[in-house]
Design a protein around this motif. Structure first.
Motif, short mmCIF file in Angstrom:
data_model
loop_
_atom_site.label_atom_id
_atom_site.label_comp_id
_atom_site.label_asym_id
_atom_site.label_seq_id
_atom_site.Cartn_x
_atom_site.Cartn_y
_atom_site.Cartn_z
N GLY A 1 44.11 80.78 29.90
CA GLY A 1 44.04 81.92 29.00
C GLY A 1 42.72 82.07 28.27
N TYR A 2 42.48 83.28 27.79
CA TYR A 2 41.28 83.63 27.05
C TYR A 2 41.68 84.46 25.83
CZ TYR A 2 38.78 82.50 31.38
OH TYR A 2 38.28 81.86 32.48
N PHE A 3 40.88 84.35 24.78
CA PHE A 3 41.08 85.14 23.56
C PHE A 3 39.87 86.03 23.32
CE2 PHE A 3 43.43 81.18 22.45
CZ PHE A 3 44.68 81.73 22.23
N ASP A 4 40.14 87.24 22.85
CA ASP A 4 39.12 88.10 22.27
C ASP A 4 39.48 88.16 20.79
OD1 ASP A 4 37.68 90.24 21.17
OD2 ASP A 4 37.78 91.42 23.01
N LYS A 5 38.79 87.36 20.00
CA LYS A 5 39.12 87.23 18.58
C LYS A 5 38.72 88.46 17.78
CE LYS A 5 39.04 82.23 18.83
NZ LYS A 5 38.50 80.97 18.29
N ARG B 1 41.43 91.07 18.91
CA ARG B 1 42.79 90.52 18.83
C ARG B 1 43.57 90.71 20.14
NH1 ARG B 1 44.76 88.54 14.83
NH2 ARG B 1 46.85 89.36 15.04
N ILE B 2 42.92 90.33 21.25
CA ILE B 2 43.53 90.45 22.57
C ILE B 2 43.56 89.07 23.23
CG2 ILE B 2 43.35 91.48 24.88
CD1 ILE B 2 41.83 93.83 23.53
N ASN B 3 44.64 88.79 23.93
CA ASN B 3 44.81 87.54 24.67
C ASN B 3 45.15 87.91 26.11
OD1 ASN B 3 47.49 85.21 24.98
ND2 ASN B 3 45.36 84.63 25.11
N ILE B 4 44.52 87.22 27.07
CA ILE B 4 44.87 87.41 28.47
C ILE B 4 45.23 86.04 29.03
CG2 ILE B 4 42.49 87.23 29.30
CD1 ILE B 4 43.24 89.35 31.45
N GLN C 1 53.73 80.15 19.94
CA GLN C 1 53.15 79.13 19.07
C GLN C 1 52.21 78.23 19.84
OE1 GLN C 1 53.24 78.93 15.72
NE2 GLN C 1 51.66 77.38 16.05
N GLU C 2 52.61 77.79 21.04
CA GLU C 2 51.75 76.92 21.82
C GLU C 2 50.44 77.62 22.16
OE1 GLU C 2 51.51 74.52 26.02
OE2 GLU C 2 53.47 75.18 25.33
N THR C 3 50.49 78.90 22.52
CA THR C 3 49.28 79.66 22.82
C THR C 3 48.39 79.71 21.58
OG1 THR C 3 50.43 81.01 24.44
CG2 THR C 3 48.38 81.89 23.57
N MET C 4 48.97 79.94 20.43
CA MET C 4 48.18 80.04 19.22
C MET C 4 47.61 78.68 18.80
SD MET C 4 48.03 83.16 18.97
CE MET C 4 46.97 83.19 17.55
N ASP C 5 48.20 77.58 19.26
CA ASP C 5 47.63 76.27 19.01
C ASP C 5 46.23 76.15 19.62
OD1 ASP C 5 49.92 75.54 17.65
OD2 ASP C 5 50.75 74.37 19.31
N PHE C 6 45.95 76.90 20.66
CA PHE C 6 44.65 76.87 21.32
C PHE C 6 43.63 77.82 20.68
CE2 PHE C 6 47.60 75.65 24.75
CZ PHE C 6 47.04 74.43 25.08
N TYR C 7 44.10 78.67 19.80
CA TYR C 7 43.26 79.74 19.25
C TYR C 7 42.00 79.20 18.56
CZ TYR C 7 42.01 84.04 16.82
OH TYR C 7 41.34 85.15 16.36
N ILE D 1 47.09 89.79 20.14
CA ILE D 1 47.30 88.48 19.53
C ILE D 1 48.20 88.65 18.31
CG2 ILE D 1 46.18 86.60 18.26
CD1 ILE D 1 43.72 87.04 20.08
N GLY D 2 49.22 87.82 18.24
CA GLY D 2 50.13 87.84 17.10
C GLY D 2 51.35 88.71 17.29
N TRP D 3 51.40 89.51 18.35
CA TRP D 3 52.57 90.35 18.56
C TRP D 3 53.72 89.46 18.98
CZ3 TRP D 3 54.74 92.80 23.35
CH2 TRP D 3 55.79 93.65 23.03
#
Length: 170
Positions: free
Chosen positions: A137-141, A144-147, A21-27, A164-166
């Motif tokens: 961290g970085y997102f590929d929206k 749907r990939i997060n590193i 959830q915290e990671t997704m707060d940055f999305y 992302i989302g798994w």
């Protein structure tokens, strides 16, 4: 094996796994980058379990989780998490001094600095600190990939690449 490396890796596991959830707060507030080329020896998000077995051979350890149903194959320096026979997470870490060294698509590996990560991946990152461990961290929206890169005081100690989302409970 350095005890601090082991402790830091364990902390990193708990932080990244426990902070979906915290990671997704940055999305929403973080611009995306292209992570479509991320792979470990040709294994990427959505590769099959057979692809991993054909590339890496017999794992050192296999762990199966019932809820949520998932499977983890561990090798020296890398672990693959599966759902429905597809890779959903890649985890690079150094388990001992002679561990095989794996790199990201941008040639970042355990032992590299935060500055090296930013130089290779760019400025579109988020940061968080939990239990004293820095995470970048970085997102590929689009894909749907997060590193995420976990750091001790000065260097990368672990890298997680995941869909992302798994949701995982490992």
């Amino acid at each position: 094996m350095k005890i601090t490396t082991v402790i830091s890796t364990i902390i990193m596991l708990f932080l990244i796994i426990g902070c979906e959830q915290e990671t997704m707060d940055f999305y929403e507030s973080t611009d995306g980058i292209d992570l479509s080329g991320e792979n470990i020896d040709s294994i990427s998000i959505h590769s099959s379990e057979n692809d991993v077995l054909n590339t890496f051979g017999k794992p050192m350890e296999v762990e199966e989780i019932e809820d949520p149903k998932s499977k983890y194959l561990s090798y020296d320096g890398v672990e693959f998490g599966f759902a429905d026979d597809r890779v959903m997470r890649l985890f690079i870490r150094r388990t001992h001094e002679n561990s095989k060294i794996y790199e990201t698509a941008e040639e970042i590996k355990v032992g590299d600095t935060k500055e090296q990560v930013i130089r290779e991946y760019g400025e579109n990152y988020y940061e968080r600190v939990e239990s004293g461990l820095d995470t970048l961290g970085y997102f590929d929206k689009d894909n749907r990939i997060n590193i995420e890169f976990g750091f001790n005081e000065k260097e990368v100690i672990a890298v997680i690449i995941k869909e992302i989302g798994w949701k995982e409970d490992h």
